[in-house]
Design a protein around this motif. Structure first.
Motif, PDB file in Angstrom:
ATOM      1  N   ILE A  38      52.187  43.932  42.487  1.00  9.38           N
ATOM      2  CA  ILE A  38      52.031  44.034  43.944  1.00  9.38           C
ATOM      3  C   ILE A  38      53.400  44.287  44.578  1.00  9.38           C
ATOM      4  N   ILE A  55      45.231  42.797  48.340  1.00 11.26           N
ATOM      5  CA  ILE A  55      44.595  43.433  47.189  1.00 11.26           C
ATOM      6  C   ILE A  55      43.526  44.403  47.679  1.00 11.26           C
ATOM      7  N   TYR A  62      39.630  42.372  41.589  1.00  9.00           N
ATOM      8  CA  TYR A  62      39.428  41.856  42.946  1.00  9.00           C
ATOM      9  C   TYR A  62      38.663  40.529  42.952  1.00  9.00           C
TER      10      TYR A  62
END
Length: 168
Positions: A38, A55, A62
Motif C-alpha cells: 500500500i 483498499i 478485500y
C-alpha cells in the motif's frame, strides 16, 4: 486540464505526490497470512492512536482485510523495493523466505517502522474502503524509507545540508 473521469490521467496527477510504501498483513479465515503493498497509510489521531489505509473493493484480499480483527502495517525501508513488488503481485508466494513472527498481525522484517492494530472501523468510500486501525504496538528503526513517486520506487536522498536545515 484533464477531465476528472479520465482515471489514468487522474492517477498520474495523484502520483506526483510522493508517498511512503508499506505492506499490510492480516490472517485469512484459515489463519494463513495475507499481505499487500500500500501507499495510502495515514495517521489520524495520537489519542487514541489511530492510523488508516485504503483498499480497492476489487482486491482479491478485500474480504480478508475488511473482516480481520487485527492487522499490521510495515513501512518499508529503501532497500525493500523487491518486497513491495512481490506483495503487489496477485498470486505471488508473498511470504516465501520471510522470517515472520506468525502472530495475528505479522510484521515484515527489516522495515523502518511497524504498527500492530486492532481493527477500529471500515468506511466505504467510492471504489475503495478506508480501514482504520487502533495501534496496539509499534516500533521503528532509524533507516531511510522506500518512496513511491511518478509510478516508480525512489530513495530518499539526504544530504548533510538538508539535515542541517531541517534540524534548525
Amino acid at each position: 486540464m484533464s477531465a476528472v473521469d479520465d482515471n489514468r490521467e487522474l492517477r498520474n496527477a495523484l502520483g506526483q505526490f510522493p508517498t511512503g510504501v508499506a505492506i499490510v498483513t492480516a490472517l485469512d479465515d484459515d489463519s494463513r497470512p495475507v499481505g499487500m503493498t500500500i501507499n495510502s497509510l495515514a495517521s489520524i489521531s495520537l489519542s487514541p492512536a489511530l492510523i488508516c489505509w485504503s483498499i480497492d473493493r476489487r482486491a482479491a484480499s478485500y474480504d480478508t482485510f475488511v473482516n480481520a480483527s487485527r492487522f499490521a502495517v510495515t513501512v518499508l525501508s529503501e532497500h525493500q523495493a523487491e518486497l513491495a513488488l512481490r506483495f503487489s503481485t496477485r498470486g505471488a508466494n508473498k511470504f516465501e523466505n520471510l522470517e515472520v513472527d506468525g502472530s495475528d498481525a505479522t510484521v515484515i522484517p527489516n522495515g523502518c517502522a511497524w504498527f500492530k492494530c486492532d481493527s477500529y472501523r471500515s468506511i466505504r468510500l467510492g471504489d475503495h474502503s478506508m480501514l482504520v486501525g487502533k495501534v496496539t504496538e509499534f516500533g521503528q528503526d532509524r533507516i531511510p524509507p522506500l518512496l513511491f513517486n511518478g509510478g516508480q520506487f525512489r530513495q530518499l536522498a539526504q544530504t548533510r545540508e538538508t539535515l542541517t536545515r531541517v534540524a534548525a
